[in-house]
Design a protein around this motif. Structure first.
Motif, PDB file in Angstrom:
ATOM      1  N   ARG A  69      -0.435  27.212  48.253  1.00 55.82           N
ATOM      2  CA  ARG A  69      -1.246  26.055  47.870  1.00 55.82           C
ATOM      3  C   ARG A  69      -0.648  25.260  46.713  1.00 55.82           C
ATOM      4  O   ARG A  69      -1.194  24.233  46.314  1.00 55.82           O
ATOM      5  CB  ARG A  69      -2.664  26.512  47.483  1.00 55.82           C
ATOM      6  CG  ARG A  69      -3.487  27.013  48.662  1.00 55.82           C
ATOM      7  CD  ARG A  69      -4.853  27.516  48.190  1.00 55.82           C
ATOM      8  NE  ARG A  69      -5.535  26.539  47.355  1.00 55.82           N
ATOM      9  CZ  ARG A  69      -6.266  25.520  47.828  1.00 55.82           C
ATOM     10  NH1 ARG A  69      -6.373  25.336  49.139  1.00 55.82           N
ATOM     11  NH2 ARG A  69      -6.860  24.683  47.004  1.00 55.82           N
TER      12      ARG A  69
ATOM     13  N   LYS B  57     -12.371  21.610  44.249  1.00 56.41           N
ATOM     14  CA  LYS B  57     -11.182  22.362  44.647  1.00 56.41           C
ATOM     15  C   LYS B  57     -10.278  21.500  45.499  1.00 56.41           C
ATOM     16  O   LYS B  57     -10.729  20.844  46.436  1.00 56.41           O
ATOM     17  CB  LYS B  57     -11.616  23.608  45.403  1.00 56.41           C
ATOM     18  CG  LYS B  57     -10.469  24.510  45.816  1.00 56.41           C
ATOM     19  CD  LYS B  57     -10.996  25.770  46.495  1.00 56.41           C
ATOM     20  CE  LYS B  57      -9.878  26.693  46.916  1.00 56.41           C
ATOM     21  NZ  LYS B  57     -10.375  27.916  47.587  1.00 56.41           N
TER      22      LYS B  57
ATOM     23  N   CYS C  63      -0.868  20.912  44.186  1.00 60.41           N
ATOM     24  CA  CYS C  63      -1.124  20.784  42.744  1.00 60.41           C
ATOM     25  C   CYS C  63      -0.036  19.989  42.035  1.00 60.41           C
ATOM     26  O   CYS C  63       0.171  20.141  40.832  1.00 60.41           O
ATOM     27  CB  CYS C  63      -1.224  22.172  42.108  1.00 60.41           C
ATOM     28  SG  CYS C  63      -2.340  23.303  42.956  1.00 60.41           S
TER      29      CYS C  63
ATOM     30  N   GLU D 264      -2.551  28.983  41.302  1.00 62.82           N
ATOM     31  CA  GLU D 264      -2.772  28.860  42.739  1.00 62.82           C
ATOM     32  C   GLU D 264      -1.797  29.778  43.480  1.00 62.82           C
ATOM     33  O   GLU D 264      -0.731  30.129  42.963  1.00 62.82           O
ATOM     34  CB  GLU D 264      -2.552  27.414  43.202  1.00 62.82           C
ATOM     35  CG  GLU D 264      -3.706  26.479  42.900  1.00 62.82           C
ATOM     36  CD  GLU D 264      -4.908  26.713  43.818  1.00 62.82           C
ATOM     37  OE1 GLU D 264      -4.880  27.675  44.625  1.00 62.82           O
ATOM     38  OE2 GLU D 264      -5.874  25.935  43.725  1.00 62.82           O
TER      39      GLU D 264
ATOM     40  N   ASP E 141      -0.448  24.155  38.681  1.00 67.21           N
ATOM     41  CA  ASP E 141      -1.169  25.105  39.523  1.00 67.21           C
ATOM     42  C   ASP E 141      -2.119  26.009  38.752  1.00 67.21           C
ATOM     43  O   ASP E 141      -3.026  26.611  39.328  1.00 67.21           O
ATOM     44  CB  ASP E 141      -0.193  25.951  40.338  1.00 67.21           C
ATOM     45  CG  ASP E 141       0.644  26.865  39.456  1.00 67.21           C
ATOM     46  OD1 ASP E 141       1.216  26.363  38.474  1.00 67.21           O
ATOM     47  OD2 ASP E 141       0.714  28.066  39.740  1.00 67.21           O
TER      48      ASP E 141
ATOM     49  N   HIS F 100      -7.176  21.607  36.607  1.00 69.29           N
ATOM     50  CA  HIS F 100      -5.782  21.984  36.842  1.00 69.29           C
ATOM     51  C   HIS F 100      -4.902  21.533  35.679  1.00 69.29           C
ATOM     52  O   HIS F 100      -5.015  20.392  35.210  1.00 69.29           O
ATOM     53  CB  HIS F 100      -5.270  21.355  38.139  1.00 69.29           C
ATOM     54  CG  HIS F 100      -5.629  22.149  39.360  1.00 69.29           C
ATOM     55  ND1 HIS F 100      -4.794  23.106  39.891  1.00 69.29           N
ATOM     56  CD2 HIS F 100      -6.739  22.130  40.131  1.00 69.29           C
ATOM     57  CE1 HIS F 100      -5.380  23.653  40.962  1.00 69.29           C
ATOM     58  NE2 HIS F 100      -6.564  23.074  41.127  1.00 69.29           N
TER      59      HIS F 100
END
Length: 304
Positions: free
Chosen positions: A255, A303, A259, A251, A272, A285
Motif C-alpha cells: 500500500r 484511510k 502514500c 503502511e 507511509d 500520514h
C-alpha cells in the motif's frame, strides 16, 4: 489563543545584591526561552516597560542590559514582551470586583494569571518562589439572592514557574493552552505553527483540515498534539523514531504507493507512517525528517 506569562513583581526583592539577581535572571530568561520554543505565541506581560523595572535596590533592567553577557538574553525578553498586550493588560485582567494578595501584599500579576488561566513567572530570589503553584488570597464581590453584594474571601492556587524545573510541571498546559478554543479546521491551520512547532504541514493539508468538523476535528486536534509532544521529546541520535503517544504504524509494502506526495520542494516522497483517528478510519500520514527533528505531514483524512 496567545499564551500569557504574567511577571510577578513581588519576586523583585530589594534586598538582593546584583550577583544574586543576575543568577536569577539567567534562570528566568531560560524559562522564557523554553516556553517560547514550545509555543511560539508565548508573550510576557509586565506591569511596566521592561527597561524601567527595578530588579533590586537601585538595580534596574536597563543596568542589567548593559552587561555584555546579557545582550542576547535581553533580545529574547524584548521579543517576548513586544508580543504581549498593552501594559494595561494586568489592570484590565484584575477588575475592581476581585482583588488578590500574597502574604499581605497586593498581587496584581498573580491575580491576572489566575483570572486568565495563565502562568505567573517569577525571579527565584527566594525559595518560596521555586514552586509550580502559588497560594494567593482572593477577595471578590458575590451577589446574594436578594441582589446585594457581599465580599467573599478565600484562597486560590495560581499556576507558576521561576525556573525551567517548575515549567516542566506545566508542559501539558503549555501545549494545550488555547487549543480548546479552536472550533474550525481553518483556525487549526492558521494556528499550526504556534501549537505544533515540531510538525511541518504540506500545503495540501490546508484543504484536508478545512474539511474537518465536530468530532473528527477534535480527534485530529488531539492526535496532532500527541505527535507534537512525541516529536518534541525525540532525540534522533539516540532512537530511530519518537516514543509515540498513540498507535503509529507504517503502511504495508503493498500500500506504500498510495502514500506518495510531493513535498514543499516538489520531490515525490513516501509518507507511509500514520496515526489513526476516529470516528471512521481516519489517518494522519507523515514522514520523519531526523536531520531537522521534524515530522512532516502530507495527508489528513479517511484511510487512503
Amino acid at each position: 489563543m496567545r499564551v500569557l506569562l504574567f511577571f510577578n513583581e513581588l519576586s523583585c526583592v530589594i534586598e538582593s545584591d546584583e550577583s544574586r539577581i543576575d543568577a536569577c535572571m539567567v534562570d528566568f530568561v531560560e524559562l522564557i526561552r523554553i516556553a517560547r520554543k514550545k509555543r511560539r505565541d508565548t508573550a510576557l506581560v509586565t506591569p511596566s516597560p521592561l527597561k524601567d523595572m527595578e530588579l533590586g535596590d537601585g538595580y534596574h533592567v536597563r543596568q542589567w542590559i548593559n552587561k555584555a553577557e546579557n545582550r542576547d538574553r535581553w533580545r529574547l525578553l524584548q521579543s517576548a514582551r513586544n508580543m504581549s498586550p498593552v501594559s494595561s493588560a494586568l489592570r484590565e485582567s484584575a477588575s475592581g470586583e476581585v482583588e488578590y494578595s500574597h502574604q499581605g501584599r497586593s498581587a496584581e500579576a498573580l491575580g491576572g494569571a489566575h483570572l486568565t488561566d495563565s502562568l505567573a513567572v517569577s525571579l527565584a530570589t527566594d525559595s518560596s518562589w521555586r514552586t509550580p503553584w502559588v497560594v494567593v488570597d482572593r477577595t471578590q464581590a458575590i451577589e446574594d439572592v436578594d441582589g446585594s453584594l457581599d465580599l467573599e474571601k478565600g484562597t486560590v492556587e495560581v499556576r507558576h514557574a521561576a525556573t525551567p524545573t517548575e515549567l516542566r510541571h506545566h508542559e501539558e498546559w503549555l501545549a494545550c493552552s488555547g487549543l480548546s478554543g479552536i472550533t474550525t479546521g481553518r483556525q487549526l491551520w492558521d494556528a499550526g505553527a504556534d501549537f505544533f512547532p515540531n510538525l511541518r504541514f504540506l500545503g495540501r493539508t490546508k484543504n484536508d483540515l478545512e474539511q474537518l468538523e465536530g468530532h473528527r476535528l477534535r480527534a485530529v486536534r488531539d492526535r496532532l498534539l500527541e505527535l507534537e509532544r512525541a516529536t518534541a521529546e525525540w532525540r534522533p541520535e539516540s532512537t530511530h523514531q519518537p516514543a509515540w503517544k498513540s498507535n503509529v504504524t507504517p503502511e504495508s509494502s503493498s500500500r506504500k504507493s498510495r502514500c506518495e506526495f510531493q513535498d514543499a520542494n516538489g520531490i515525490t516522497r513516501t509518507f507511509d507512517m500514520h496515526a489513526r483517528f476516529t470516528p471512521g478510519a481516519g489517518r494522519v500520514h507523515f514522514r520523519l525528517v531526523p536531520e531537522e527533528r521534524v515530522l512532516e505531514i502530507a495527508y489528513i483524512g479517511s484511510k487512503l
